[in-house]
Design a protein around this motif. Sequence first.
Motif, PDB file in Angstrom:
ATOM      1  N   GLY B 146      31.589  85.412  28.007  1.00 10.95           N
ATOM      2  CA  GLY B 146      30.701  84.971  26.925  1.00 10.95           C
ATOM      3  C   GLY B 146      29.491  84.275  27.522  1.00 10.95           C
ATOM      4  O   GLY B 146      29.613  83.465  28.432  1.00 10.95           O
ATOM      5  N   ILE B 147      28.330  84.629  27.018  1.00 10.91           N
ATOM      6  CA  ILE B 147      27.103  84.046  27.561  1.00 10.91           C
ATOM      7  C   ILE B 147      26.671  82.877  26.700  1.00 10.91           C
ATOM      8  O   ILE B 147      26.573  83.000  25.469  1.00 10.91           O
ATOM      9  CB  ILE B 147      25.979  85.104  27.598  1.00 10.91           C
ATOM     10  CG1 ILE B 147      26.451  86.383  28.309  1.00 10.91           C
ATOM     11  CG2 ILE B 147      24.719  84.534  28.244  1.00 10.91           C
ATOM     12  CD1 ILE B 147      26.812  86.222  29.767  1.00 10.91           C
ATOM     13  N   TYR B 158      28.463  87.698  18.507  1.00  4.24           N
ATOM     14  CA  TYR B 158      28.796  86.319  18.898  1.00  4.24           C
ATOM     15  C   TYR B 158      30.306  86.137  18.956  1.00  4.24           C
ATOM     16  O   TYR B 158      31.052  86.785  18.214  1.00  4.24           O
ATOM     17  CB  TYR B 158      28.186  85.323  17.901  1.00  4.24           C
ATOM     18  CG  TYR B 158      26.682  85.130  18.073  1.00  4.24           C
ATOM     19  CD1 TYR B 158      25.788  86.131  17.696  1.00  4.24           C
ATOM     20  CD2 TYR B 158      26.172  83.950  18.630  1.00  4.24           C
ATOM     21  CE1 TYR B 158      24.428  85.966  17.870  1.00  4.24           C
ATOM     22  CE2 TYR B 158      24.806  83.775  18.802  1.00  4.24           C
ATOM     23  CZ  TYR B 158      23.939  84.787  18.424  1.00  4.24           C
ATOM     24  OH  TYR B 158      22.587  84.620  18.600  1.00  4.24           O
ATOM     25  N   ILE B 159      30.742  85.251  19.832  1.00  3.39           N
ATOM     26  CA  ILE B 159      32.164  84.935  20.003  1.00  3.39           C
ATOM     27  C   ILE B 159      32.363  83.449  19.732  1.00  3.39           C
ATOM     28  O   ILE B 159      31.686  82.614  20.346  1.00  3.39           O
ATOM     29  CB  ILE B 159      32.615  85.215  21.454  1.00  3.39           C
ATOM     30  CG1 ILE B 159      32.377  86.680  21.824  1.00  3.39           C
ATOM     31  CG2 ILE B 159      34.078  84.823  21.648  1.00  3.39           C
ATOM     32  CD1 ILE B 159      32.578  86.958  23.323  1.00  3.39           C
ATOM     33  N   GLN B 160      33.265  83.150  18.808  1.00  2.00           N
ATOM     34  CA  GLN B 160      33.605  81.743  18.568  1.00  2.00           C
ATOM     35  C   GLN B 160      34.877  81.415  19.352  1.00  2.00           C
ATOM     36  O   GLN B 160      35.808  82.227  19.372  1.00  2.00           O
ATOM     37  CB  GLN B 160      33.846  81.521  17.072  1.00  2.00           C
ATOM     38  CG  GLN B 160      33.972  80.048  16.708  1.00  2.00           C
ATOM     39  CD  GLN B 160      34.302  79.853  15.248  1.00  2.00           C
ATOM     40  OE1 GLN B 160      34.847  80.754  14.602  1.00  2.00           O
ATOM     41  NE2 GLN B 160      33.979  78.670  14.721  1.00  2.00           N
ATOM     42  N   LEU B 195      29.359  81.941  21.600  1.00  3.08           N
ATOM     43  CA  LEU B 195      28.782  82.540  22.811  1.00  3.08           C
ATOM     44  C   LEU B 195      28.319  83.957  22.476  1.00  3.08           C
ATOM     45  O   LEU B 195      28.794  84.558  21.515  1.00  3.08           O
ATOM     46  CB  LEU B 195      29.853  82.620  23.911  1.00  3.08           C
ATOM     47  CG  LEU B 195      30.470  81.292  24.359  1.00  3.08           C
ATOM     48  CD1 LEU B 195      31.752  81.557  25.149  1.00  3.08           C
ATOM     49  CD2 LEU B 195      29.475  80.490  25.196  1.00  3.08           C
ATOM     50  N   TRP B 196      27.390  84.479  23.287  1.00  5.26           N
ATOM     51  CA  TRP B 196      27.031  85.888  23.118  1.00  5.26           C
ATOM     52  C   TRP B 196      28.108  86.762  23.745  1.00  5.26           C
ATOM     53  O   TRP B 196      28.625  86.433  24.815  1.00  5.26           O
ATOM     54  CB  TRP B 196      25.702  86.204  23.829  1.00  5.26           C
ATOM     55  CG  TRP B 196      24.505  85.626  23.145  1.00  5.26           C
ATOM     56  CD1 TRP B 196      24.380  85.300  21.841  1.00  5.26           C
ATOM     57  CD2 TRP B 196      23.250  85.301  23.776  1.00  5.26           C
ATOM     58  NE1 TRP B 196      23.122  84.794  21.596  1.00  5.26           N
ATOM     59  CE2 TRP B 196      22.406  84.792  22.774  1.00  5.26           C
ATOM     60  CE3 TRP B 196      22.758  85.398  25.080  1.00  5.26           C
ATOM     61  CZ2 TRP B 196      21.105  84.370  23.029  1.00  5.26           C
ATOM     62  CZ3 TRP B 196      21.463  84.987  25.340  1.00  5.26           C
ATOM     63  CH2 TRP B 196      20.639  84.478  24.315  1.00  5.26           C
ATOM     64  N   VAL B 264      37.926  83.854  26.503  1.00  6.46           N
ATOM     65  CA  VAL B 264      36.523  83.988  26.905  1.00  6.46           C
ATOM     66  C   VAL B 264      36.201  82.969  27.990  1.00  6.46           C
ATOM     67  O   VAL B 264      36.747  81.863  28.000  1.00  6.46           O
ATOM     68  CB  VAL B 264      35.570  83.843  25.689  1.00  6.46           C
ATOM     69  CG1 VAL B 264      35.623  82.437  25.098  1.00  6.46           C
ATOM     70  CG2 VAL B 264      34.141  84.222  26.048  1.00  6.46           C
ATOM     71  N   ILE B 265      35.324  83.375  28.891  1.00  8.77           N
ATOM     72  CA  ILE B 265      34.832  82.449  29.914  1.00  8.77           C
ATOM     73  C   ILE B 265      33.342  82.230  29.649  1.00  8.77           C
ATOM     74  O   ILE B 265      32.531  83.142  29.824  1.00  8.77           O
ATOM     75  CB  ILE B 265      35.047  83.020  31.331  1.00  8.77           C
ATOM     76  CG1 ILE B 265      36.545  83.265  31.555  1.00  8.77           C
ATOM     77  CG2 ILE B 265      34.467  82.087  32.381  1.00  8.77           C
ATOM     78  CD1 ILE B 265      36.909  83.730  32.952  1.00  8.77           C
ATOM     79  N   PRO B 266      32.993  81.024  29.185  1.00 13.41           N
ATOM     80  CA  PRO B 266      31.575  80.743  28.928  1.00 13.41           C
ATOM     81  C   PRO B 266      30.787  80.785  30.237  1.00 13.41           C
ATOM     82  O   PRO B 266      31.207  80.184  31.225  1.00 13.41           O
ATOM     83  CB  PRO B 266      31.593  79.329  28.333  1.00 13.41           C
ATOM     84  CG  PRO B 266      32.991  79.147  27.831  1.00 13.41           C
ATOM     85  CD  PRO B 266      33.853  79.886  28.812  1.00 13.41           C
ATOM     86  N   SER B 267      29.697  81.512  30.218  1.00 16.82           N
ATOM     87  CA  SER B 267      28.997  81.789  31.466  1.00 16.82           C
ATOM     88  C   SER B 267      27.482  81.670  31.294  1.00 16.82           C
ATOM     89  O   SER B 267      26.966  81.792  30.180  1.00 16.82           O
ATOM     90  CB  SER B 267      29.301  83.219  31.935  1.00 16.82           C
ATOM     91  OG  SER B 267      30.644  83.563  31.734  1.00 16.82           O
ATOM     92  N   SER B 268      26.828  81.474  32.415  1.00 15.78           N
ATOM     93  CA  SER B 268      25.358  81.479  32.439  1.00 15.78           C
ATOM     94  C   SER B 268      24.943  82.064  33.766  1.00 15.78           C
ATOM     95  O   SER B 268      24.863  81.348  34.753  1.00 15.78           O
ATOM     96  CB  SER B 268      24.808  80.049  32.341  1.00 15.78           C
ATOM     97  OG  SER B 268      25.108  79.470  31.113  1.00 15.78           O
TER      98      SER B 268
END
Lengths: 360, 360
Positions: B146-147, B158-160, B195-196, B264-268
Amino acid sequence: MGKHHYVAIMAGGIGSRFWPMSRTDFPKQFLDILNTGRTLIQGTYDRFAKFIPAENIYIVTSAQYRDLVIKQLPELSEDNILCEPSRKNTAPCVAYISYKLYQKDPAANLICAPADHIVTDIEGFKNVCENALHFTSHIKALVTLGIKPTHPNTGYGYIQFEQQPVTENVYKVKTFTEKPDKELAKTFLASGDFLWNAGIFVWQVKNIIKAFEKLLPEIHELFEQEKVNFNSNKEKESIERIYPQCVNISIDYGIMEKADNVYVIPSSFGWSDLGTWASAYENLEKDYLENAVAGNNVMVIDATKNVIHADNKKLVLLQGLDDFIVVDTKDVLLICKKDKEQTIKEYVAEVKRNKGDKYL
Amino acid sequence: MGKHHYVAIMAGGIGSRFWPMSRTDFPKQFLDILNTGRTLIQGTYDRFAKFIPAENIYIVTSAQYRDLVIKQLPELSEDNILCEPSRKNTAPCVAYISYKLYQKDPAANLICAPADHIVTDIEGFKNVCENALHFTSHIKALVTLGIKPTHPNTGYGYIQFEQQPVTENVYKVKTFTEKPDKELAKTFLASGDFLWNAGIFVWQVKNIIKAFEKLLPEIHELFEQEKVNFNSNKEKESIERIYPQCVNISIDYGIMEKADNVYVIPSSFGWSDLGTWASAYENLEKDYLENAVAGNNVMVIDATKNVIHADNKKLVLLQGLDDFIVVDTKDVLLICKKDKEQTIKEYVAEVKRNKGDKYL
């Protein structure tokens, strides 16, 4: 058709205001700008062929374009193609055809006309030309055709004329004015005694030669010295001697604005010099969104009042553009606002500075 | 590099939103949209080759693009190119690589990623992927990257996610939401727990197969029946039997939105799906007038914030245009407003209706 009636179609321009459609090696006069099925020079030829004997129709062009003329006007004798070795504006061009014709036919009565104008009323045009030829056959006159202005165009020269005709529909010219500003153009239009200068001239060659002798004596001298060679196999050599010595000057500035025997015939034959894309736009067929589209494969979405030129094979999808010129050629794409087209010449100069002659 | 680590680069799309640069026979993933010197699929390959053994990198694409893949990725074994006989969205594509790998390596731990995205932080991307592979090697999980959203984009899903991580930086997914409207996107952004959805998935193939068995049993059945043929000379035949019977469904809709073990792994990591010219514009280098220009021969005058793509050989002179997309190819010219690019797909459909497949 009068056997002393001649026309010289001047086809030496490079049409840079129609770049990138018009190219140095294939300029405007050889293009079918209005999608009529005939190029501008072909249209011009057709127009004169209706009342000038075929053998009396001449093309004066640059040596570079000789092959294009032969290809586009196969009916023309190659002897009737006069090639200028360099571009020297209209005065040397007019001198060349005039001195040459004078050697051949001292009574020659000549129309000089640009190859790249359009006329929609062919019959009206013929009538005006024949009226002019009739007038110049009797009177020692230099005649220019004046177009009754329909709007305060700032791209044309204007001719002011005496209010009393010297004969039916022929008037003495008072002044020539170069491209005026908008305000002045409006004043001209309101006054009613100004016409657009179409750059179409009629005279007996003996009379224009007299004018050269008086007003451009250096040019007269050059052609006079070599005249015995015209219409012989020495003509090309002669011309190649003359041209490098000729001044670069227009017939308007060099003679018409100074001579005292200049007359004008006010005319309305649906004329345009097609000097700009805007004038082409006026003359092109338009769709219901007022787009003038050339190209079989152009799709227009939410776009109005554009001029679009593309090859039939190219698919053009245009959305959201208003009042633009879009010209797509094999190697150049131009997109610019229609009201900026006067600057196309500047763009061409910029392209030349940056890229050399490759795209010109 | 883990010997059980695999990546399947999904390269079967036609990239119609990048038409006319992206074409049916040469789509987006094979183009260097951002002028980096490498095409998107090459960039994606390079990214994974840093931490996935070369022999474990697979491309799943359409049979039509096999030659393009071979040409652009000569380092890839041809055995690692999986060809889908028809376009059936992502679920059959994921099933194909998963059932095939499972036959070969029941412990296979697989990343599925689109070929046509970009990532600017390669190191950060590697770290997130390795974190995900580590997690899925221990837990029976379906992971999606997830971005962290930077603006209320309405083009992404989108992912919650749950607020409590299950382990370091891994969160249970609550819901998936398809492209929201602007207001909803703003709410998502403000809430901080959305997240995207980047469409990059990580799982052990045995676990995604279990998910197919449960949630898309018809697809499971088809692949299960033919599994003995995978990795043999009968694979192609098998796939040609399976595909016509497969439903056309995305992995998101078919599995991710329904499974109960999705994380999900929040990422940037500087991600963009380059889904539109606008997102390409964000990632392209821009001149001082904020034009993103590709093409060595583009002259821009009084024009700002345009995306311009043209062949290096073509001279493009562009004046007076703001916020437009101008894409010139050999046979198609597209000019449209940047904010209308979501409708490019409609234009493509319109072109198809009017002109057939010729220009697609």
